[in-house]
Design an enzyme around this catalytic site. Structure first.
Site, PDB file in Angstrom:
ATOM      1  N   LYS A  73       0.836  -1.204   0.000  1.00  0.00           N
ATOM      2  CA  LYS A  73       0.000   0.000   0.000  1.00  0.00           C
ATOM      3  C   LYS A  73       0.872   1.257   0.000  1.00  0.00           C
ATOM      4  CE  LYS A  73      -0.411  -0.163   5.064  1.00  0.00           C
ATOM      5  NZ  LYS A  73      -1.342  -0.251   6.201  1.00  0.00           N
ATOM      6  N   ARG A 107     -10.746  -0.408  15.089  1.00  0.00           N
ATOM      7  CA  ARG A 107     -10.508   0.410  13.903  1.00  0.00           C
ATOM      8  C   ARG A 107     -11.435  -0.099  12.802  1.00  0.00           C
ATOM      9  NH1 ARG A 107      -4.500   0.878  11.378  1.00  0.00           N
ATOM     10  NH2 ARG A 107      -5.044  -1.244  10.732  1.00  0.00           N
ATOM     11  N   TYR A 126      16.373  29.114  10.638  1.00  0.00           N
ATOM     12  CA  TYR A 126      15.185  29.815  11.118  1.00  0.00           C
ATOM     13  C   TYR A 126      15.076  29.742  12.640  1.00  0.00           C
ATOM     14  CZ  TYR A 126      13.298  30.272   6.385  1.00  0.00           C
ATOM     15  OH  TYR A 126      13.098  30.618   5.066  1.00  0.00           O
ATOM     16  N   MET A 151      12.425  24.114   4.228  1.00  0.00           N
ATOM     17  CA  MET A 151      11.672  23.441   3.170  1.00  0.00           C
ATOM     18  C   MET A 151      12.584  22.667   2.231  1.00  0.00           C
ATOM     19  SD  MET A 151       9.075  25.013   0.288  1.00  0.00           S
ATOM     20  CE  MET A 151       7.757  25.391   1.446  1.00  0.00           C
TER      21      MET A 151
END
Length: 357
Positions: free
Chosen positions: A35, A128, A253, A301
């Site tokens: 998957k 679930r 940052y 990023m």
């Protein structure tokens, strides 16, 4: 020149890890879980490496159809089944097996007049997916009476097989499953990667290995190498800039890292838009020229900063391994307070995949 980040996929490692799964589950058939584009490794790369698998399990109908159209003839199981009556005809056309986990799916299948190979899922405590135990007998009788099941396999899923302290929970779920299904003599499927290794008594007709096939350990207390698993994906890049820092200089940052000595740092072409975890903290390990080093400051990023101070021969274009060969993805995931599943699945489409055999 293209941006240097790439994910190298070792096709031979797929086969090796599948062989390890077979050594743990000697009597069961293996439904290789592919998957999410084979956990980010590429569906067709994975199935070519899983050539000895007895079947494939995934969630995406279009991917299952693509496998059939590419000529794969083995059983293909859709782990969430179908979502509409219209999809059922596609399941039949492409000979796809369906997990049925709630009563509405039974109603849709009966209405469709089609017959499918069915894995009937029972909720034994994970809460679930799965039929409640009190409804199991009624639902299986409906499937039998309506003749909409070409074949039936009974299944459940463990919530805690990967947690060393939760053996009791696993055994309770397994015993519950055995009790619920004791009067029905159909094939069974219970074990995921963790249960295959740690709870051999739960193995039955089908096992469903996932993360172990990609070279990652299903356990927090055992490494992949201890389980003889080989990493399939190596995420790598290069140093694209270098800076010399003095005491008090800050990096990145929000200035989350401050140099406490004269240092040399490198900037690596890899960031959270490539799939590297933004929340990875300072000291998350990296390999530079095959030497162990660390992340510094906040992940951007497109870039991260790494410590070059004690790395021999480090310079522009030096090779950096973010995880994979020589640096387990499980270790990076631990530092980032997540798991290897998330890191592998999150590698972005913009990262070039290189297949290696």
């Amino acid at each position: 020149m293209p941006r240097p980040i790439q994910a190298t996929i070792d096709i031979s490692a797929f086969s090796q890890n599948l062989a390890v799964a077979r050594q743990y589950a000697t009597k069961a058939r293996i439904m290789a879980v592919v998957k999410a584009d084979a956990y980010g490794h590429g569906l067709f790369s994975a199935v070519s490496g899983f050539n000895d698998a007895d079947g494939f399990a995934l969630l995406e109908l279009d991917a299952a159809i693509a496998l059939r159209e590419a000529g794969y003839q083995r059983p293909i199981l859709l782990l969430e089944g179908f979502f509409s009556t219209e999809e059922i005809a596609e399941f039949q056309r492409y000979r796809l097996s369906a997990v049925i986990h709630h009563e509405e799916q039974v109603a849709m299948l009966t209405k469709s007049k089609h017959a499918l190979d069915i894995f009937l899922k029972i909720n034994t405590g994970m809460n679930r997916l799965g039929l409640t135990p009190d409804r199991f007998s009624s639902i299986i009788q409906q499937l039998i009476d309506s003749q909409c099941a070409k074949s039936l396999t009974l299944m459940t899923h463990f919530a805690n097989a990967d947690v060393p302290s939760e053996k009791g929970s696993v055994i309770r779920q397994f015993e519950s499953f055995l009790s619920i299904t004791r009067d029905y003599h159909y094939p069974r499927s219970v074990s995921n990667s963790a249960a295959i290794v740690r709870y051999p008594e739960t193995q039955s007709d089908w096992v469903r290995p996932g993360i172990m096939l990609y070279g990652s350990s299903p356990f927090p207390d055992k490494t992949a190498s201890e389980l003889r698993l080989k990493p399939v994906m190596t995420l790598s890049s290069k140093i694209i800039a270098i800076h010399d820092l003095q005491i008090g200089d800050k990096v990145g940052y929000h200035a989350l890292f401050e140099a406490d000595r004269p240092m040399r740092i490198g900037i690596v072409a890899c960031g959270y838009a490539d799939g590297y975890p933004r929340h990875a903290p300072t000291n998350t390990p990296v390999l530079i020229n095959d030497q162990r080093s660390r992340l510094l400051g906040r992940v951007s990023m497109d870039m991260i900063a790494v410590d070059l101070t004690d790395i021999k021969n480090a310079g522009l274009n030096s090779a950096v391994i973010l995880w994979g060969e020589g640096l387990p993805v499980d270790e990076v995931a631990h530092y980032a307070n997540t798991n290897s599943y998330e890191l592998l699945c999150a590698v972005a489409p913009r990262v070039k995949r290189k297949m290696m055999r």
